[in-house]
Design a protein around this motif. Structure first.
Motif, PDB file in Angstrom:
ATOM      1  N   GLU A   1     -27.330   1.011  -2.234  1.00  0.00           N
ATOM      2  CA  GLU A   1     -28.559   0.581  -2.918  1.00  0.00           C
ATOM      3  C   GLU A   1     -28.576   1.155  -4.335  1.00  0.00           C
ATOM      4  O   GLU A   1     -28.835   0.450  -5.302  1.00  0.00           O
ATOM      5  N   LYS A   2     -28.295   2.468  -4.452  1.00  0.00           N
ATOM      6  CA  LYS A   2     -28.279   3.145  -5.752  1.00  0.00           C
ATOM      7  C   LYS A   2     -27.224   2.537  -6.661  1.00  0.00           C
ATOM      8  O   LYS A   2     -27.485   2.223  -7.816  1.00  0.00           O
ATOM      9  N   ILE A   3     -26.014   2.392  -6.118  1.00  0.00           N
ATOM     10  CA  ILE A   3     -24.894   1.858  -6.909  1.00  0.00           C
ATOM     11  C   ILE A   3     -25.237   0.460  -7.419  1.00  0.00           C
ATOM     12  O   ILE A   3     -25.030   0.149  -8.590  1.00  0.00           O
ATOM     13  N   SER A   4     -25.781  -0.384  -6.545  1.00  0.00           N
ATOM     14  CA  SER A   4     -26.079  -1.767  -6.945  1.00  0.00           C
ATOM     15  C   SER A   4     -27.112  -1.816  -8.069  1.00  0.00           C
ATOM     16  O   SER A   4     -27.063  -2.694  -8.914  1.00  0.00           O
ATOM     17  N   SER A   5     -28.024  -0.843  -8.098  1.00  0.00           N
ATOM     18  CA  SER A   5     -29.036  -0.848  -9.160  1.00  0.00           C
ATOM     19  C   SER A   5     -28.459  -0.349 -10.489  1.00  0.00           C
ATOM     20  O   SER A   5     -28.998  -0.628 -11.543  1.00  0.00           O
TER      21      SER A   5
ATOM     22  N   ILE B   1     -23.597   5.195   8.405  1.00  0.00           N
ATOM     23  CA  ILE B   1     -23.752   3.920   7.700  1.00  0.00           C
ATOM     24  C   ILE B   1     -25.135   3.859   7.036  1.00  0.00           C
ATOM     25  O   ILE B   1     -25.281   3.276   5.958  1.00  0.00           O
ATOM     26  N   ALA B   2     -26.133   4.502   7.626  1.00  0.00           N
ATOM     27  CA  ALA B   2     -27.471   4.540   7.009  1.00  0.00           C
ATOM     28  C   ALA B   2     -27.401   5.273   5.664  1.00  0.00           C
ATOM     29  O   ALA B   2     -27.983   4.825   4.674  1.00  0.00           O
ATOM     30  N   LYS B   3     -26.663   6.386   5.611  1.00  0.00           N
ATOM     31  CA  LYS B   3     -26.491   7.136   4.356  1.00  0.00           C
ATOM     32  C   LYS B   3     -25.719   6.298   3.340  1.00  0.00           C
ATOM     33  O   LYS B   3     -26.039   6.289   2.154  1.00  0.00           O
ATOM     34  N   ILE B   4     -24.694   5.607   3.823  1.00  0.00           N
ATOM     35  CA  ILE B   4     -23.870   4.775   2.938  1.00  0.00           C
ATOM     36  C   ILE B   4     -24.708   3.624   2.374  1.00  0.00           C
ATOM     37  O   ILE B   4     -24.606   3.296   1.200  1.00  0.00           O
ATOM     38  N   GLU B   5     -25.573   3.038   3.203  1.00  0.00           N
ATOM     39  CA  GLU B   5     -26.455   1.959   2.716  1.00  0.00           C
ATOM     40  C   GLU B   5     -27.348   2.445   1.581  1.00  0.00           C
ATOM     41  O   GLU B   5     -27.536   1.737   0.589  1.00  0.00           O
TER      42      GLU B   5
ATOM     43  N   LYS C   1     -17.257   4.376  -7.546  1.00  0.00           N
ATOM     44  CA  LYS C   1     -18.479   4.948  -6.962  1.00  0.00           C
ATOM     45  C   LYS C   1     -18.452   4.882  -5.434  1.00  0.00           C
ATOM     46  O   LYS C   1     -19.146   5.646  -4.775  1.00  0.00           O
ATOM     47  N   MET C   2     -17.654   3.976  -4.880  1.00  0.00           N
ATOM     48  CA  MET C   2     -17.573   3.835  -3.430  1.00  0.00           C
ATOM     49  C   MET C   2     -16.522   4.754  -2.814  1.00  0.00           C
ATOM     50  O   MET C   2     -16.162   4.610  -1.642  1.00  0.00           O
ATOM     51  N   HIS C   3     -16.033   5.675  -3.604  1.00  0.00           N
ATOM     52  CA  HIS C   3     -15.054   6.649  -3.111  1.00  0.00           C
ATOM     53  C   HIS C   3     -15.496   8.075  -3.421  1.00  0.00           C
ATOM     54  O   HIS C   3     -14.683   8.982  -3.509  1.00  0.00           O
ATOM     55  N   GLU C   4     -16.818   8.260  -3.622  1.00  0.00           N
ATOM     56  CA  GLU C   4     -17.348   9.597  -3.880  1.00  0.00           C
ATOM     57  C   GLU C   4     -18.646   9.765  -3.098  1.00  0.00           C
ATOM     58  O   GLU C   4     -19.089   8.842  -2.423  1.00  0.00           O
ATOM     59  N   GLY C   5     -19.254  10.952  -3.153  1.00  0.00           N
ATOM     60  CA  GLY C   5     -20.532  11.167  -2.466  1.00  0.00           C
ATOM     61  C   GLY C   5     -20.389  11.058  -0.955  1.00  0.00           C
ATOM     62  O   GLY C   5     -19.503  11.666  -0.356  1.00  0.00           O
ATOM     63  N   ASN C   6     -21.269  10.253  -0.320  1.00  0.00           N
ATOM     64  CA  ASN C   6     -21.274  10.115   1.144  1.00  0.00           C
ATOM     65  C   ASN C   6     -20.145   9.237   1.688  1.00  0.00           C
ATOM     66  O   ASN C   6     -20.012   9.075   2.894  1.00  0.00           O
TER      67      ASN C   6
END
Length: 172
Positions: free
Chosen positions: A59-63, A51-55, A101-106
């Motif tokens: 943060e990146k996505i929101s910016s 969850i720390a990685k997801i947070e 964006k919430m379905h890729e990366g970490n």
């Protein structure tokens, strides 16, 4: 390390929530678990490290996404897949981008259905109840507009209710 259930959602303004709740109180058995919302990412499990990685990712996505407007003009249904009636959020590039964006990366990518922005107003109904409610609401038109400037990371408590874990402001 134990894992909790998390989800990511947008809570619309009180005005939009009041409209949704006027139906949810009667037709949605999950009414008491979570306020009216637009799900960006379905329930997933994560431990503290994940969850720390997801947070950080959130943060990146929101910016990267600026605040935007949503519109709701009518109800729709997921029938015949499920007997769910919802306020249909008009398709919107910013919403789609957030969800993608919430379905890729970490992020765990366990998308069961394609993204349909909506606010559920009834679910888990019998075939007849669904037909009645959808039939009568289908004739209603809505003229709801809302400015979206944040989304929330939520976690689920043991009593099945959802609580905000963290809020992310758009376009910071």
């Amino acid at each position: 390390m134990s894992k909790l259930n998390y989800g990511i959602a947008i809570f619309p303004s009180k005005e939009v929530q009041d409209v949704a709740n006027s139906y949810r109180m009667r037709y949605d058995p999950h009414y008491s678990y979570i306020p009216p919302h637009i799900t960006l990412k379905e329930k997933f499990q994560a431990d503290k490290d994940e969850i720390a990685k997801i947070e950080e990712e959130l943060e990146k996505i929101s910016s990267q996404v600026k605040p935007f407007e949503i519109e709701i003009k009518k109800v729709s249904s997921f029938s015949p897949v499920t007997n769910t009636v919802y306020l249909k959020v008009e398709p919107n590039e910013s919403l789609q981008t957030l969800s993608d964006k919430m379905h890729e990366g970490n992020f765990p990518d366990q998308r069961e259905f394609s993204f349909v922005p909506h606010i559920t107003i009834s679910q888990d109904l019998s075939e007849d109840e669904h037909s009645d409610i959808f039939g009568s609401l289908q004739m209603s038109s809505f003229d709801l507009k809302d400015q979206i400037d944040r989304f929330q990371l939520l976690y689920q408590l043991e009593d099945k209710t959802w609580t905000v874990y963290e809020t992310f402001k758009l376009g910071r």
